[in-house]
Motif scaffolding. Structure first.
Motif, short mmCIF file in Angstrom:
data_model
loop_
_atom_site.label_atom_id
_atom_site.label_comp_id
_atom_site.label_asym_id
_atom_site.label_seq_id
_atom_site.Cartn_x
_atom_site.Cartn_y
_atom_site.Cartn_z
N VAL A 142 0.85 -1.19 0.00
CA VAL A 142 0.00 0.00 0.00
C VAL A 142 0.88 1.24 0.00
O VAL A 142 2.12 1.15 0.02
CB VAL A 142 -0.94 -0.01 1.22
CG1 VAL A 142 -1.87 -1.22 1.18
CG2 VAL A 142 -0.14 0.00 2.53
N GLY A 143 0.25 2.41 -0.03
CA GLY A 143 1.00 3.66 -0.10
C GLY A 143 2.09 3.79 0.94
O GLY A 143 1.85 3.56 2.12
N GLY A 144 3.30 4.11 0.50
CA GLY A 144 4.45 4.27 1.40
C GLY A 144 5.31 3.04 1.52
O GLY A 144 6.45 3.14 2.02
N ASP A 145 4.83 1.88 1.08
CA ASP A 145 5.62 0.65 1.16
C ASP A 145 6.70 0.62 0.08
O ASP A 145 6.48 1.08 -1.05
CB ASP A 145 4.72 -0.58 0.98
CG ASP A 145 3.86 -0.85 2.20
OD1 ASP A 145 4.18 -0.34 3.29
OD2 ASP A 145 2.84 -1.58 2.06
N HIS A 146 7.86 0.06 0.46
CA HIS A 146 8.95 -0.13 -0.50
C HIS A 146 8.96 -1.60 -0.92
O HIS A 146 9.13 -2.50 -0.10
CB HIS A 146 10.29 0.25 0.14
CG HIS A 146 11.45 0.18 -0.80
ND1 HIS A 146 11.62 1.07 -1.85
CD2 HIS A 146 12.50 -0.68 -0.86
CE1 HIS A 146 12.72 0.77 -2.50
NE2 HIS A 146 13.29 -0.29 -1.93
#
Length: 243
Positions: free
Chosen positions: A121-125
């Motif tokens: 999800v958003g922000g995950d690398h």
């Protein structure tokens, strides 16, 4: 002529008191016999309410659920080609890693709805190496749901998911045209593109049949009691006093 006979006065001919034929007045009898009827009807109404509430409360929860017919092998073995999948409508705001979602693939240039698994999800690398192993924020992702096809190789991927976006992969990695296939545009899709989430069919609420049957039985008892009370009341109020 004091000895002249005089008829007794009218008052003297009346008895001291006139006994009542009925111990209670008809009006009082009718009023008293109305109570059982009212109580019985009240029981019937309560039963109907229980049955209706039992159906409507859970029936409302099932509204919107639909069936998705899987037409590809991208989600094998979880959802094989040709399987019917129960889908709960969602707007994407509550989607989490691991959820299997349906989404509009316009971000990938396709005017179609696909089904895939949310990996990040958003922000995950996200990092995917050549053997296909996935890491999220530096930790290897355990994926027991994958299709067991043996080792496969894929172009390496490394991307940080933008906020409001999702990174998705199919469970059959050698066949799925997922986020890896659209890596040139970071491969993500917007949360707003999500239209539903796959759920276990057994988890779909069903009408509460216990309360439905309890309510129906209570209503039936109340109606029978009301009929009996109405019959008794009719007989009592229809009696003619004895002369």
């Amino acid at each position: 002529m004091d000895d002249v006979w005089k008829p007794p006065s009218y008052e003297s001919q009346q008895p001291a008191s006139t006994p009542s034929v009925w111990p209670h007045t008809p009006a009082a009898g009718r009023a008293g016999s109305r109570v059982p009827l009212v109580v019985a009807l009240g029981v019937a109404v309560v039963g109907v309410v229980l049955a209706v509430v039992g159906i409507l409360v859970t029936g409302g929860e099932t509204a919107g659920y639909r069936t998705w017919h899987q037409q590809s092998r991208a989600m094998e073995p979880t959802y094989p080609e040709g399987s019917d999948v129960t889908v709960r409508p969602i707007d994407g705001s509550g989607v989490r890693r691991g959820d299997v979602v349906l989404f509009n693939a316009r971000d990938w240039g396709a005017d179609s709805v696909f089904m895939m698994r949310v990996i990040a999800v958003g922000g995950d690398h996200v990092v995917i190496d050549e053997p296909g192993r996935v890491s999220i924020n530096g930790k290897a992702l355990r994926e027991p749901y994958l299709f067991k096809s043996g080792p496969y190789f894929t172009p390496p991927v490394e991307v940080t998911v933008p906020e409001g976006q999702l990174f998705l992969l199919g469970d059959h990695r050698t066949l799925a045209a997922d986020s890896r296939a659209h890596y040139e545009h970071n491969g993500t899709i917007a949360r707003s593109a999500v239209v539903g989430m796959a759920v276990d069919h057994a988890s779909v609420p069903s009408p509460d049949r216990l309360w439905m049957w309890v309510g129906a039985a209570t209503a039936a008892v109340g109606l029978v009691a009301a009929a009996v009370a109405a019959t008794v009341r009719h007989r009592r109020t229809g009696l003619t006093p004895r002369i």
